[in-house]
Design an enzyme around this catalytic site. Structure first.
Site, mmCIF file in Angstrom:
data_model
loop_
_atom_site.group_PDB
_atom_site.id
_atom_site.type_symbol
_atom_site.label_atom_id
_atom_site.label_comp_id
_atom_site.label_asym_id
_atom_site.label_seq_id
_atom_site.Cartn_x
_atom_site.Cartn_y
_atom_site.Cartn_z
ATOM 1 N N GLU A 245 3.617 -7.932 8.429
ATOM 2 C CA GLU A 245 3.717 -6.464 8.409
ATOM 3 C C GLU A 245 4.528 -5.947 7.219
ATOM 4 O O GLU A 245 4.706 -4.748 7.053
ATOM 5 C CB GLU A 245 4.356 -5.954 9.710
ATOM 6 C CG GLU A 245 3.503 -6.182 10.952
ATOM 7 C CD GLU A 245 2.093 -5.618 10.803
ATOM 8 O OE1 GLU A 245 1.959 -4.408 10.538
ATOM 9 O OE2 GLU A 245 1.138 -6.392 10.945
ATOM 10 N N ARG B 123 -2.833 -9.525 -20.295
ATOM 11 C CA ARG B 123 -3.823 -9.349 -21.358
ATOM 12 C C ARG B 123 -3.361 -8.374 -22.432
ATOM 13 O O ARG B 123 -3.929 -8.338 -23.521
ATOM 14 C CB ARG B 123 -5.166 -8.919 -20.768
ATOM 15 C CG ARG B 123 -5.138 -7.559 -20.125
ATOM 16 C CD ARG B 123 -6.418 -7.304 -19.341
ATOM 17 N NE ARG B 123 -7.586 -7.124 -20.180
ATOM 18 C CZ ARG B 123 -7.835 -6.030 -20.908
ATOM 19 N NH1 ARG B 123 -7.004 -5.009 -20.870
ATOM 20 N NH2 ARG B 123 -8.913 -5.943 -21.650
ATOM 21 N N PRO C 54 0.817 -1.218 0.000
ATOM 22 C CA PRO C 54 0.000 0.000 0.000
ATOM 23 C C PRO C 54 0.856 1.276 0.000
ATOM 24 O O PRO C 54 0.347 2.352 -0.278
ATOM 25 C CB PRO C 54 -0.811 -0.089 1.299
ATOM 26 C CG PRO C 54 -0.637 -1.477 1.796
ATOM 27 C CD PRO C 54 0.627 -2.015 1.214
ATOM 28 N N ASP D 215 -10.508 -0.340 -24.207
ATOM 29 C CA ASP D 215 -10.665 -0.446 -22.759
ATOM 30 C C ASP D 215 -10.901 0.905 -22.108
ATOM 31 O O ASP D 215 -10.408 1.920 -22.591
ATOM 32 C CB ASP D 215 -9.364 -0.977 -22.121
ATOM 33 C CG ASP D 215 -9.203 -2.452 -22.316
ATOM 34 O OD1 ASP D 215 -10.185 -3.108 -22.656
ATOM 35 O OD2 ASP D 215 -8.073 -2.935 -22.119
HETATM 36 N N1 ADE Z 1 -0.368 -5.449 -0.145
HETATM 37 C C1 ADE Z 1 -1.244 -5.147 0.833
HETATM 38 N N2 ADE Z 1 -2.099 -4.203 0.435
HETATM 39 C C2 ADE Z 1 -1.749 -3.874 -0.846
HETATM 40 C C3 ADE Z 1 -2.248 -2.940 -1.795
HETATM 41 N N3 ADE Z 1 -3.273 -2.143 -1.531
HETATM 42 N N4 ADE Z 1 -1.629 -2.881 -2.988
HETATM 43 C C4 ADE Z 1 -0.572 -3.667 -3.251
HETATM 44 N N5 ADE Z 1 -0.068 -4.555 -2.403
HETATM 45 C C5 ADE Z 1 -0.652 -4.672 -1.196
#
Ligand code: ADE
Length: 260
Positions: free
Chosen positions: A116, A154, A89, A169
Protein backbone atom coordinates in the site's frame (compact mmCIF):
# COMPACT_ATOMS: atom_id res chain seq x y z
CA UNK A 1 25.19 11.14 -13.26
CA UNK A 2 24.54 8.61 -10.53
CA UNK A 3 21.10 7.08 -9.80
CA UNK A 4 20.58 4.98 -6.66
CA UNK A 5 17.42 2.90 -6.50
CA UNK A 6 15.95 1.53 -3.27
CA UNK A 7 13.80 -1.44 -4.22
CA UNK A 8 12.71 -4.90 -3.10
CA UNK A 9 13.30 -6.00 -6.72
CA UNK A 10 16.82 -4.81 -7.53
CA UNK A 11 17.22 -7.37 -10.33
CA UNK A 12 14.36 -5.79 -12.25
CA UNK A 13 15.98 -2.35 -12.00
CA UNK A 14 19.43 -3.64 -12.97
CA UNK A 15 18.11 -5.61 -15.93
CA UNK A 16 15.95 -2.83 -17.29
CA UNK A 17 18.84 -0.35 -16.98
CA UNK A 18 21.22 -2.72 -18.78
CA UNK A 19 19.60 -2.56 -22.21
CA UNK A 20 19.47 -0.05 -25.07
CA UNK A 21 20.49 3.58 -24.76
CA UNK A 22 20.63 3.49 -20.95
CA UNK A 23 22.75 0.33 -20.95
CA UNK A 24 25.12 2.00 -23.38
CA UNK A 25 25.22 5.16 -21.25
CA UNK A 26 26.31 2.99 -18.32
CA UNK A 27 28.98 1.26 -20.39
CA UNK A 28 30.26 4.68 -21.48
CA UNK A 29 30.32 5.70 -17.80
CA UNK A 30 27.96 8.61 -18.45
CA UNK A 31 25.49 7.07 -16.01
CA UNK A 32 25.84 4.86 -12.96
CA UNK A 33 22.81 2.96 -11.63
CA UNK A 34 23.12 1.30 -8.20
CA UNK A 35 20.48 -0.69 -6.33
CA UNK A 36 19.79 -1.13 -2.63
CA UNK A 37 17.42 -3.73 -1.20
CA UNK A 38 15.68 -2.56 2.00
CA UNK A 39 15.55 -6.20 3.08
CA UNK A 40 19.33 -6.08 3.50
CA UNK A 41 18.78 -3.29 6.05
CA UNK A 42 16.04 -4.99 8.10
CA UNK A 43 17.30 -5.62 11.64
CA UNK A 44 15.33 -8.82 12.39
CA UNK A 45 16.16 -12.33 11.29
CA UNK A 46 13.04 -12.56 9.11
CA UNK A 47 14.23 -9.46 7.25
CA UNK A 48 10.81 -7.86 7.68
CA UNK A 49 10.16 -4.78 5.55
CA UNK A 50 6.42 -4.22 6.01
CA UNK A 51 3.75 -3.94 8.68
CA UNK A 52 -0.04 -3.79 9.05
CA UNK A 53 -1.57 -0.33 8.64
CA UNK A 54 -2.64 1.43 11.84
CA UNK A 55 -6.38 2.05 11.69
CA UNK A 56 -6.95 -1.21 9.86
CA UNK A 57 -7.65 -1.84 6.22
CA UNK A 58 -6.19 -4.07 3.54
CA UNK A 59 -2.58 -4.50 2.56
CA UNK A 60 0.70 -3.73 4.22
CA UNK A 61 2.80 -0.59 4.60
CA UNK A 62 6.59 -0.46 4.23
CA UNK A 63 8.39 0.10 7.54
CA UNK A 64 10.42 3.23 8.22
CA UNK A 65 13.66 1.71 9.45
CA UNK A 66 14.80 -0.56 6.59
CA UNK A 67 14.13 2.26 4.10
CA UNK A 68 15.76 4.86 6.34
CA UNK A 69 18.88 2.72 6.75
CA UNK A 70 19.01 2.00 3.00
CA UNK A 71 18.81 5.75 2.28
CA UNK A 72 21.55 6.45 4.82
CA UNK A 73 23.76 4.00 2.93
CA UNK A 74 22.81 5.67 -0.36
CA UNK A 75 23.80 9.09 1.01
CA UNK A 76 27.14 7.74 2.20
CA UNK A 77 27.98 5.99 -1.05
CA UNK A 78 29.11 9.14 -2.89
CA UNK A 79 30.00 12.69 -1.85
CA UNK A 80 27.43 14.66 -3.91
CA UNK A 81 24.11 15.57 -2.28
CA UNK A 82 21.24 13.28 -3.31
CA UNK A 83 17.82 14.47 -4.47
CA UNK A 84 15.46 11.76 -3.16
CA UNK A 85 12.35 10.91 -5.20
CA UNK A 86 9.50 8.62 -4.15
CA UNK A 87 7.47 7.12 -7.01
CA UNK A 88 3.72 7.01 -6.40
CA UNK A 89 0.41 7.85 -8.03
CA UNK A 90 0.08 10.67 -5.45
CA UNK A 91 3.12 12.44 -6.90
CA UNK A 92 3.33 15.32 -9.36
CA UNK A 93 3.10 14.10 -12.93
CA UNK A 94 6.49 13.48 -14.56
CA UNK A 95 6.99 15.74 -17.60
CA UNK A 96 9.78 16.12 -20.14
CA UNK A 97 10.60 19.48 -18.53
CA UNK A 98 11.02 17.88 -15.10
CA UNK A 99 13.03 15.04 -16.68
CA UNK A 100 15.42 17.59 -18.23
CA UNK A 101 15.94 19.29 -14.85
CA UNK A 102 16.57 15.95 -13.10
CA UNK A 103 19.03 14.96 -15.83
CA UNK A 104 21.19 17.96 -14.88
CA UNK A 105 21.60 16.85 -11.25
CA UNK A 106 24.73 14.92 -10.27
CA UNK A 107 22.75 12.40 -8.20
CA UNK A 108 19.19 11.28 -7.60
CA UNK A 109 17.78 8.41 -5.55
CA UNK A 110 14.55 6.64 -6.47
CA UNK A 111 12.55 4.99 -3.70
CA UNK A 112 10.16 2.26 -4.86
CA UNK A 113 7.18 1.37 -2.70
CA UNK A 114 5.33 -1.92 -2.75
CA UNK A 115 2.10 -3.01 -1.08
CA UNK A 116 0.00 0.00 0.00
CA UNK A 117 3.03 2.29 0.04
CA UNK A 118 5.48 3.50 2.67
CA UNK A 119 5.02 5.00 6.13
CA UNK A 120 4.17 8.68 5.63
CA UNK A 121 6.86 9.76 8.11
CA UNK A 122 9.56 8.48 5.78
CA UNK A 123 8.19 10.73 3.04
CA UNK A 124 8.13 13.70 5.39
CA UNK A 125 11.71 13.28 6.59
CA UNK A 126 13.67 11.69 3.77
CA UNK A 127 11.95 12.45 0.48
CA UNK A 128 12.42 15.68 -1.52
CA UNK A 129 9.90 15.02 -4.27
CA UNK A 130 7.07 12.61 -5.08
CA UNK A 131 6.57 11.74 -8.77
CA UNK A 132 3.89 9.85 -10.68
CA UNK A 133 4.27 8.55 -14.23
CA UNK A 134 0.51 8.71 -14.91
CA UNK A 135 -2.99 8.40 -13.54
CA UNK A 136 -3.06 4.64 -13.08
CA UNK A 137 -1.91 2.35 -10.30
CA UNK A 138 1.08 0.05 -10.68
CA UNK A 139 1.77 -2.70 -8.19
CA UNK A 140 5.02 -1.04 -7.20
CA UNK A 141 7.33 1.85 -7.99
CA UNK A 142 9.86 -0.23 -9.97
CA UNK A 143 8.33 0.26 -13.41
CA UNK A 144 8.02 3.98 -12.71
CA UNK A 145 11.68 4.08 -11.56
CA UNK A 146 12.70 2.32 -14.79
CA UNK A 147 10.80 5.01 -16.71
CA UNK A 148 12.63 7.79 -14.85
CA UNK A 149 16.01 6.08 -15.38
CA UNK A 150 15.35 5.76 -19.10
CA UNK A 151 14.03 9.29 -19.59
CA UNK A 152 16.87 10.84 -17.56
CA UNK A 153 19.61 8.48 -18.75
CA UNK A 154 19.08 9.12 -22.45
CA UNK A 155 19.52 12.87 -21.86
CA UNK A 156 23.05 12.46 -20.51
CA UNK A 157 25.53 14.15 -22.83
CA UNK A 158 26.84 11.51 -25.24
CA UNK A 159 24.17 8.89 -24.52
CA UNK A 160 22.39 9.33 -27.85
CA UNK A 161 24.39 8.74 -30.99
CA UNK A 162 22.85 11.57 -32.97
CA UNK A 163 23.34 14.71 -30.89
CA UNK A 164 20.23 16.26 -32.41
CA UNK A 165 17.79 13.53 -31.68
CA UNK A 166 17.02 14.58 -28.09
CA UNK A 167 16.17 18.07 -29.33
CA UNK A 168 13.80 16.60 -31.91
CA UNK A 169 11.91 14.47 -29.38
CA UNK A 170 8.22 14.87 -28.79
CA UNK A 171 7.68 17.33 -25.94
CA UNK A 172 11.19 18.80 -26.02
CA UNK A 173 9.62 22.02 -27.36
CA UNK A 174 6.18 21.25 -25.98
CA UNK A 175 4.87 19.65 -29.20
CA UNK A 176 4.36 16.09 -30.41
CA UNK A 177 6.83 14.65 -32.90
CA UNK A 178 6.17 14.67 -36.67
CA UNK A 179 5.71 11.43 -38.68
CA UNK A 180 8.84 9.61 -39.89
CA UNK A 181 9.39 7.50 -43.02
CA UNK A 182 12.15 5.23 -44.31
CA UNK A 183 12.65 2.79 -47.22
CA UNK A 184 10.94 1.77 -49.39
CA UNK A 185 10.06 5.03 -51.07
CA UNK A 186 7.00 3.29 -52.49
CA UNK A 187 5.49 0.38 -50.53
CA UNK A 188 3.56 -2.19 -52.59
CA UNK A 189 0.59 -2.26 -50.22
CA UNK A 190 0.69 1.15 -48.53
CA UNK A 191 1.97 3.53 -51.18
CA UNK A 192 4.47 6.34 -51.15
CA UNK A 193 5.92 8.78 -48.65
CA UNK A 194 5.11 12.53 -48.63
CA UNK A 195 6.76 14.07 -51.72
CA UNK A 196 8.39 16.93 -49.85
CA UNK A 197 10.63 14.50 -47.93
CA UNK A 198 12.18 13.37 -51.22
CA UNK A 199 12.64 16.90 -52.57
CA UNK A 200 16.01 17.66 -50.99
CA UNK A 201 14.64 21.11 -50.15
CA UNK A 202 15.73 21.39 -46.52
CA UNK A 203 13.73 24.53 -45.77
CA UNK A 204 10.56 22.95 -47.16
CA UNK A 205 11.21 19.74 -45.18
CA UNK A 206 11.73 21.67 -41.95
CA UNK A 207 8.50 23.59 -42.59
CA UNK A 208 6.56 20.39 -43.35
CA UNK A 209 7.85 18.69 -40.18
CA UNK A 210 6.99 21.69 -38.06
CA UNK A 211 3.51 21.81 -39.58
CA UNK A 212 2.94 18.10 -38.88
CA UNK A 213 4.13 18.53 -35.28
CA UNK A 214 1.76 21.40 -34.75
CA UNK A 215 -1.11 19.61 -36.50
CA UNK A 216 -0.70 16.39 -34.57
CA UNK A 217 -0.49 18.27 -31.31
CA UNK A 218 -3.68 20.15 -32.21
CA UNK A 219 -5.45 16.87 -33.09
CA UNK A 220 -4.19 14.59 -30.35
CA UNK A 221 -3.09 16.80 -27.44
CA UNK A 222 -4.78 20.21 -27.77
CA UNK A 223 -4.07 20.76 -24.07
CA UNK A 224 -0.37 21.14 -24.94
CA UNK A 225 -1.13 24.02 -27.32
CA UNK A 226 -2.96 26.01 -24.68
CA UNK A 227 0.14 25.79 -22.48
CA UNK A 228 2.48 27.56 -24.91
CA UNK A 229 2.55 30.66 -27.08
CA UNK A 230 3.04 30.09 -30.83
CA UNK A 231 5.27 32.32 -32.93
CA UNK A 232 3.98 33.81 -36.20
CA UNK A 233 5.37 31.04 -38.41
CA UNK A 234 3.90 28.32 -36.21
CA UNK A 235 0.50 29.98 -36.21
CA UNK A 236 0.55 30.19 -40.03
CA UNK A 237 1.60 26.54 -40.31
CA UNK A 238 -1.10 25.38 -37.93
CA UNK A 239 -3.73 27.36 -39.86
CA UNK A 240 -2.55 25.69 -43.07
CA UNK A 241 -2.76 22.28 -41.41
CA UNK A 242 -6.27 22.97 -40.16
CA UNK A 243 -7.46 24.10 -43.61
CA UNK A 244 -5.97 20.99 -45.23
CA UNK A 245 -7.47 18.80 -42.50
CA UNK A 246 -10.92 20.27 -43.12
CA UNK A 247 -10.70 19.19 -46.78
CA UNK A 248 -11.50 15.45 -46.87
CA UNK A 249 -8.60 14.64 -49.26
CA UNK A 250 -6.29 17.31 -47.93
CA UNK A 251 -2.61 16.67 -47.31
CA UNK A 252 -3.22 16.33 -43.57
CA UNK A 253 -6.27 14.15 -44.05
CA UNK A 254 -4.48 10.95 -43.13
CA UNK A 255 -3.96 11.89 -39.49
CA UNK A 256 -7.31 10.78 -38.18
CA UNK A 257 -6.12 8.46 -35.44
CA UNK A 258 -7.12 9.02 -31.82
CA UNK A 259 -9.78 11.48 -32.89
CA UNK A 260 -12.42 10.27 -30.44
N1 ADE B 1 3.59 3.41 -8.15
C1 ADE B 1 2.37 2.87 -8.36
N2 ADE B 1 1.73 3.51 -9.34
C2 ADE B 1 2.56 4.51 -9.76
C3 ADE B 1 2.45 5.53 -10.75
N3 ADE B 1 1.37 5.68 -11.50
N4 ADE B 1 3.50 6.37 -10.89
C4 ADE B 1 4.58 6.25 -10.11
N5 ADE B 1 4.74 5.31 -9.18
C5 ADE B 1 3.73 4.43 -9.00
Amino acid sequence: MRIDVVSLFPDFIRQSAAVGVVGRAQQRELLQVETWNPRDFAPDRHRTVDGRPFGGGPGMVMLIDPLRAALAAVRQAAPEPVHVIYLSPQGARLTQKRTEALARLPRIALVCGRYEGVDERLLEHEVDEELSIGDYVLSGGELAAAVVIDAVGRLQEGALNDAQSAQQDSFSDGLLDCPHYTRPEHHDAWGGVPEVLLSGDHAAIRRWRRKQSLGRTWLRRPDLLTQRALDDESRTLLDEFRREYARPNGAAGNDRRNKN
